[in-house]
Design a protein around this motif. Sequence first.
Motif, PDB file in Angstrom:
ATOM      1  N   LEU A   1      -0.586 -21.216  -8.520  1.00  0.00           N
ATOM      2  CA  LEU A   1       0.685 -21.806  -8.076  1.00  0.00           C
ATOM      3  C   LEU A   1       1.028 -21.253  -6.706  1.00  0.00           C
ATOM      4  N   TYR A   2       1.977 -21.874  -6.054  1.00  0.00           N
ATOM      5  CA  TYR A   2       2.529 -21.335  -4.805  1.00  0.00           C
ATOM      6  C   TYR A   2       3.916 -20.774  -5.127  1.00  0.00           C
ATOM      7  N   PRO A   3       4.234 -19.584  -4.633  1.00  0.00           N
ATOM      8  CA  PRO A   3       5.448 -18.910  -5.109  1.00  0.00           C
ATOM      9  C   PRO A   3       6.762 -19.354  -4.475  1.00  0.00           C
ATOM     10  N   GLU A   4       6.982 -20.628  -4.385  1.00  0.00           N
ATOM     11  CA  GLU A   4       8.271 -21.162  -3.934  1.00  0.00           C
ATOM     12  C   GLU A   4       8.600 -22.354  -4.823  1.00  0.00           C
TER      13      GLU A   4
ATOM     14  N   GLY B   1      -4.285 -14.601  -9.266  1.00  0.00           N
ATOM     15  CA  GLY B   1      -5.085 -13.494  -8.721  1.00  0.00           C
ATOM     16  C   GLY B   1      -6.552 -13.562  -9.086  1.00  0.00           C
ATOM     17  N   HIS B   2      -7.043 -14.756  -9.423  1.00  0.00           N
ATOM     18  CA  HIS B   2      -8.468 -14.857  -9.748  1.00  0.00           C
ATOM     19  C   HIS B   2      -9.299 -14.365  -8.551  1.00  0.00           C
ATOM     20  N   SER B   3     -10.401 -13.702  -8.842  1.00  0.00           N
ATOM     21  CA  SER B   3     -11.200 -13.109  -7.752  1.00  0.00           C
ATOM     22  C   SER B   3     -11.731 -14.169  -6.791  1.00  0.00           C
ATOM     23  N   GLU B   4     -11.939 -15.395  -7.284  1.00  0.00           N
ATOM     24  CA  GLU B   4     -12.419 -16.432  -6.368  1.00  0.00           C
ATOM     25  C   GLU B   4     -11.349 -16.749  -5.324  1.00  0.00           C
ATOM     26  N   ARG B   5     -10.100 -16.660  -5.713  1.00  0.00           N
ATOM     27  CA  ARG B   5      -9.017 -16.888  -4.747  1.00  0.00           C
ATOM     28  C   ARG B   5      -8.844 -15.661  -3.840  1.00  0.00           C
ATOM     29  N   ARG B   6      -9.002 -14.487  -4.398  1.00  0.00           N
ATOM     30  CA  ARG B   6      -8.929 -13.285  -3.549  1.00  0.00           C
ATOM     31  C   ARG B   6     -10.045 -13.341  -2.501  1.00  0.00           C
TER      32      ARG B   6
ATOM     33  N   ASP C   1      -2.820  -8.517  -3.062  1.00  0.00           N
ATOM     34  CA  ASP C   1      -1.989  -8.112  -4.198  1.00  0.00           C
ATOM     35  C   ASP C   1      -0.521  -8.477  -3.951  1.00  0.00           C
ATOM     36  N   GLU C   2      -0.102  -8.345  -2.691  1.00  0.00           N
ATOM     37  CA  GLU C   2       1.300  -8.632  -2.344  1.00  0.00           C
ATOM     38  C   GLU C   2       1.631 -10.115  -2.595  1.00  0.00           C
ATOM     39  N   PHE C   3       0.734 -10.974  -2.189  1.00  0.00           N
ATOM     40  CA  PHE C   3       0.949 -12.417  -2.373  1.00  0.00           C
ATOM     41  C   PHE C   3       0.879 -12.766  -3.865  1.00  0.00           C
ATOM     42  N   ILE C   4      -0.067 -12.155  -4.553  1.00  0.00           N
ATOM     43  CA  ILE C   4      -0.213 -12.419  -5.986  1.00  0.00           C
ATOM     44  C   ILE C   4       1.036 -11.935  -6.729  1.00  0.00           C
ATOM     45  N   ASN C   5       1.580 -10.835  -6.262  1.00  0.00           N
ATOM     46  CA  ASN C   5       2.818 -10.321  -6.850  1.00  0.00           C
ATOM     47  C   ASN C   5       3.956 -11.343  -6.739  1.00  0.00           C
ATOM     48  N   ARG C   6       4.042 -12.004  -5.608  1.00  0.00           N
ATOM     49  CA  ARG C   6       5.075 -13.050  -5.461  1.00  0.00           C
ATOM     50  C   ARG C   6       4.833 -14.181  -6.454  1.00  0.00           C
ATOM     51  N   LYS C   7       3.569 -14.491  -6.676  1.00  0.00           N
ATOM     52  CA  LYS C   7       3.232 -15.558  -7.627  1.00  0.00           C
ATOM     53  C   LYS C   7       3.591 -15.147  -9.053  1.00  0.00           C
ATOM     54  N   VAL C   8       3.304 -13.890  -9.394  1.00  0.00           N
ATOM     55  CA  VAL C   8       3.621 -13.404 -10.747  1.00  0.00           C
ATOM     56  C   VAL C   8       5.131 -13.521 -10.979  1.00  0.00           C
TER      57      VAL C   8
ATOM     58  N   GLY D   1      -9.796   3.198 -10.007  1.00  0.00           N
ATOM     59  CA  GLY D   1      -8.760   3.251  -8.969  1.00  0.00           C
ATOM     60  C   GLY D   1      -8.462   1.871  -8.401  1.00  0.00           C
ATOM     61  N   VAL D   2      -9.516   1.075  -8.197  1.00  0.00           N
ATOM     62  CA  VAL D   2      -9.338  -0.268  -7.629  1.00  0.00           C
ATOM     63  C   VAL D   2      -8.472  -1.122  -8.555  1.00  0.00           C
ATOM     64  N   VAL D   3      -8.808  -1.097  -9.839  1.00  0.00           N
ATOM     65  CA  VAL D   3      -8.067  -1.930 -10.797  1.00  0.00           C
ATOM     66  C   VAL D   3      -6.629  -1.428 -10.932  1.00  0.00           C
ATOM     67  N   ALA D   4      -6.439  -0.104 -10.916  1.00  0.00           N
ATOM     68  CA  ALA D   4      -5.077   0.447 -11.017  1.00  0.00           C
ATOM     69  C   ALA D   4      -4.237   0.009  -9.819  1.00  0.00           C
ATOM     70  N   THR D   5      -4.835   0.035  -8.634  1.00  0.00           N
ATOM     71  CA  THR D   5      -4.099  -0.375  -7.426  1.00  0.00           C
ATOM     72  C   THR D   5      -3.732  -1.855  -7.503  1.00  0.00           C
ATOM     73  N   GLN D   6      -4.681  -2.679  -7.948  1.00  0.00           N
ATOM     74  CA  GLN D   6      -4.387  -4.117  -8.082  1.00  0.00           C
ATOM     75  C   GLN D   6      -3.241  -4.337  -9.070  1.00  0.00           C
ATOM     76  N   LEU D   7      -3.306  -3.637 -10.195  1.00  0.00           N
ATOM     77  CA  LEU D   7      -2.263  -3.811 -11.222  1.00  0.00           C
ATOM     78  C   LEU D   7      -0.898  -3.412 -10.691  1.00  0.00           C
TER      79      LEU D   7
END
Length: 254
Positions: A68-71, A96-101, A108-115, A143-149
């Motif tokens: 989705l787009y976060p607006e 946040g699918h990896s194909e979109r990343r 992560d910041e953009f995905i956060n807006r989507k969440v 560490g990578v997964v924790a940062t993403q979360l």
Amino acid sequence: MRTPLIAGNWKMHRRISEALGLAQTLAESLSGTSSPGREVVICPPFTALLAVREVLKGSSIILGAQNLYPEPEGAYTGEISPTMLADLGCRYVILGHSERRQHLGETDEFINRKVQAALANGLRPILCVGEILEQRERGQEVGVVATQLRGCLQGVQTSQMGEVVIAYEPVWAIGTGKNATPEQAQTMHQNIRQVLQSRFGEEVANNTRILYGGSVKADNIDSLMAQPDIDGVLVGGASLDVTSFIRIVNYQPA
Ligand code: PEP
């Protein structure tokens, strides 16, 4: 008790007529063999959502979207808002699918807006996290997964976490035929629960569903689902094949 969730990500596959056929066959097959207490979600491309929604009426299969787009609306050519997805009858949305990343540069910041946008509109995010091969080879995956979360769940309230599903998808396992071993997935799922515990407390950590994704097939589902912290799967390629997907839904923990 966490209700197991099996989600199919159809990615950019299937024209409307093909999607209708696939959804119809799934709905019919699952109505006979339905596994009580398991949630089944299919995420067709945007173009097929409306048609598939009609076919799923009266079935237990739940409709989801892939992005989705976060607006809520506005001058965002080519994008789809959470309100539009809710209007289409979607209940879940993969974010946040990896194909979109990887291909579309999502952070992560953009995905956060989507969440946050999904939650504000009654959609349940299936939030994907996962390391690339080099990160795993360097021992950086936890560490990578924790940062993403932490990044993707910024600002999300504890009270909203009942709506959130996490999908651990090691990037090296997606579409490669090379799945994480059940033990590798279990270890990462435990780490994810620890991150959730430190951020939201024990109840959220215990109640949040964590899916595994990455080359899930009919022949590895049983051993994956036997792991105590794997609460379901996000399935790409195998979700396009009716026989495979039905077998995955009807897994028997080994
Ligand atoms: C996915 O698309 O999320 C995925 C896990 O794909 P595959 O099952 O094909 O590896």
